[in-house]
Design an enzyme around this catalytic site. Sequence first.
Site, PDB file in Angstrom:
ATOM      1  N   TRP A 125      58.869  65.489  41.598  1.00 17.65           N
ATOM      2  CA  TRP A 125      59.835  64.827  42.501  1.00 17.65           C
ATOM      3  C   TRP A 125      60.542  63.719  41.733  1.00 17.65           C
ATOM      4  O   TRP A 125      60.075  63.336  40.657  1.00 17.65           O
ATOM      5  CB  TRP A 125      59.117  64.269  43.734  1.00 17.65           C
ATOM      6  CG  TRP A 125      60.026  64.156  44.932  1.00 17.65           C
ATOM      7  CD1 TRP A 125      60.491  63.005  45.507  1.00 17.65           C
ATOM      8  CD2 TRP A 125      60.600  65.246  45.665  1.00 17.65           C
ATOM      9  NE1 TRP A 125      61.309  63.320  46.562  1.00 17.65           N
ATOM     10  CE2 TRP A 125      61.402  64.676  46.681  1.00 17.65           C
ATOM     11  CE3 TRP A 125      60.533  66.642  45.562  1.00 17.65           C
ATOM     12  CZ2 TRP A 125      62.128  65.455  47.593  1.00 17.65           C
ATOM     13  CZ3 TRP A 125      61.251  67.413  46.467  1.00 17.65           C
ATOM     14  CH2 TRP A 125      62.037  66.819  47.471  1.00 17.65           C
ATOM     15  N   ASP A 164      67.331  56.852  42.918  1.00 20.91           N
ATOM     16  CA  ASP A 164      68.107  56.275  44.021  1.00 20.91           C
ATOM     17  C   ASP A 164      67.598  56.777  45.366  1.00 20.91           C
ATOM     18  O   ASP A 164      66.746  57.660  45.423  1.00 20.91           O
ATOM     19  CB  ASP A 164      69.581  56.643  43.856  1.00 20.91           C
ATOM     20  CG  ASP A 164      69.796  58.148  43.950  1.00 20.91           C
ATOM     21  OD1 ASP A 164      69.030  58.906  43.313  1.00 20.91           O
ATOM     22  OD2 ASP A 164      70.714  58.585  44.673  1.00 20.91           O
ATOM     23  N   GLU A 187      67.451  60.346  45.793  1.00 24.57           N
ATOM     24  CA  GLU A 187      66.383  61.003  45.027  1.00 24.57           C
ATOM     25  C   GLU A 187      66.879  61.843  43.866  1.00 24.57           C
ATOM     26  O   GLU A 187      66.266  62.828  43.504  1.00 24.57           O
ATOM     27  CB  GLU A 187      65.529  61.895  45.964  1.00 24.57           C
ATOM     28  CG  GLU A 187      65.195  61.266  47.290  1.00 24.57           C
ATOM     29  CD  GLU A 187      64.165  62.044  48.089  1.00 24.57           C
ATOM     30  OE1 GLU A 187      63.052  61.534  48.197  1.00 24.57           O
ATOM     31  OE2 GLU A 187      64.477  63.134  48.581  1.00 24.57           O
ATOM     32  N   GLU A 188      67.993  61.437  43.288  1.00 19.31           N
ATOM     33  CA  GLU A 188      68.616  62.295  42.284  1.00 19.31           C
ATOM     34  C   GLU A 188      68.828  61.655  40.922  1.00 19.31           C
ATOM     35  O   GLU A 188      68.821  62.355  39.912  1.00 19.31           O
ATOM     36  CB  GLU A 188      69.991  62.762  42.802  1.00 19.31           C
ATOM     37  CG  GLU A 188      69.883  63.614  44.041  1.00 19.31           C
ATOM     38  CD  GLU A 188      71.215  63.933  44.684  1.00 19.31           C
ATOM     39  OE1 GLU A 188      71.349  64.984  45.312  1.00 19.31           O
ATOM     40  OE2 GLU A 188      72.144  63.107  44.553  1.00 19.31           O
ATOM     41  N   GLU A 200      70.776  66.874  59.667  1.00 22.12           N
ATOM     42  CA  GLU A 200      71.142  65.974  58.573  1.00 22.12           C
ATOM     43  C   GLU A 200      72.650  66.008  58.309  1.00 22.12           C
ATOM     44  O   GLU A 200      73.300  64.984  58.117  1.00 22.12           O
ATOM     45  CB  GLU A 200      70.385  66.392  57.308  1.00 22.12           C
ATOM     46  CG  GLU A 200      70.622  65.513  56.098  1.00 22.12           C
ATOM     47  CD  GLU A 200      69.870  66.045  54.874  1.00 22.12           C
ATOM     48  OE1 GLU A 200      70.280  67.094  54.323  1.00 22.12           O
ATOM     49  OE2 GLU A 200      68.855  65.435  54.486  1.00 22.12           O
TER      50      GLU A 200
END
Length: 536
Positions: free
Chosen positions: A189, A255, A258-259, A492
């Site tokens: 992750w 960030d 999540e990237e 979302e």
Amino acid sequence: MAVLRSVLGSLVGVYCCSQLAAAYVVGNPVSLPGYQHVFPNPARVDVLPPKFQPADEQQQQQPAEPLVPNGLEDWIKDQRKTSMRFLLENIAPNGSNARGAAPGSVIASPSKDAPNYYYQWVRDAAITMAEVVAEYGETKDESLKAIIEDYAKLQDSIQNTFNPSGGYTTGGLGEPKFMIDGAPFTENWGRPQRDGPALRALTLMNYVRMLNETDPSLISHDWLRKLYDGKFPTRSVIKADLEYISHSWNLTGFDLWEEVKDLHFYTALVQHKALVEGRELAVVLGDSAAGVWYESQRHELRKFLTTSFWNKERGHLVAYLDTRYRSGIDCSLLLASLHGSQEDLFPPWSDEILASLAVLVADMAERHPINKQTPPFYPEGRLRGVGIGRYPEDRYDGVGLGEGNPWFLCTSSVSNILYNTIERFLEQGYFDINDMNLGFYQRLHPTGNAVTGRYTAGQPEFKNYLTDMFKYADSFLNVIRWHATPEGRLSEQFNKYSGWQRGAKDLTWSYGSFTSAADDREVAKKALVRGMAVAA
Ligand code: NOJ
Ligand code: NOJ
């Protein structure tokens, strides 16, 4: 999130929940009057019916209502209640979507497949629980207090769970996501993510302040020590987070999306606010050495924030320090201001935030084909809101890599910034148009010819700008209205071509961002009606 009010004093402070509207009634069935006929079927992902009515039909629907047209007011009020109800469905132990999860877990979404969001993210949970804390402050509903207490207990145990980011004092607090029973998530992750501890500390500090203000008898010594023990090394949740932040804010991490591994505006701003409030708490509780340490780090962090993220050539803030392949325009700039600003550090009404908002909206208006169509219900073409995505280069389609879409929470964040701005300008009795924020005001001006200078209460332009700003803010919520299901469910994202919902269904954060915007709207609206003799 009741941002502006939470920039408040000490334990003897004045945390105020007054802007929270519409009391939540547990189990109350929600009706959406006059709505069903517009939406005969619940929205389904990627079905392509004609979403928009022809222009002439829209024309016929337009009544001449001054501030809030076409039932939008009622819809927002209903959707606010519905959103809180759906948000609570995603929290264990009682939420129907979170059965079997550890008490206090906030699942990100009940979606277990394509995408699997059936986990607890530290960030999503903290942002969600901030709304629950605010709701408890408003309603004093004991079942909400029980949820917050469960959350605090579970966070203590999660902090103490060794995970791929490390242990209690060796980086483990930066772990972004856990299983729903609190066990570590061990797959690959984007880790660590350093905004989580700051958001969690802010939510718990809000809780302490709120209890102290409304019912100090609920604050026992032992209870408080579990949250902040004033010891070193600490064994308490808030202090553990403050120690983490104050020792690692200058290290890169992923960030909030999540990237990208970098230093980030969002992360830094929420960390800064946690240190401001953490120092206050430390001082009030007699932990003065910690107070001095948090203040010294806050000072450095502030310097970093004020010197690193404004891009003068581009005329907007950049979300990442050193990620050159992105423009840096990003909805996280707005979220940062909503979750982490100070009155004198990138608040919603600051030139930097309003300038960035204008650039983001202009980009998204062009980027998503759905934004070229006019949704029904809202007559003002000039002040028409659009669906807002995370950032221009986004390729996450809600399941995998494809094309980026507008997100509900990003669309709400634009409204939320504007409501906070309106309230502030009315309170201070003026606002300034200057070279930095001119683009934003041009968008609001009937002919696009905004003029720099100071506008003060009493001048017709002051009233015109602020009422238009309110209509503009509302029109972004109207976009959400158009893409919500008849029951008020929000996923979302919504498809950039068709408008149908995409990605994780019932995203907890989508609901929390809506309750936050709707609550801050109530405050702005009251101020507007009071201050400007505008019809309600
Ligand atoms: C899942 C993450 O949660 C999301 O933010 C990201 O965009 C996608 N993975 C694609 O990397
Ligand atoms: C992906 C988003 O990018 C991230 O911010 C969020 O924490 C997770 N999804 C879970 O909702």
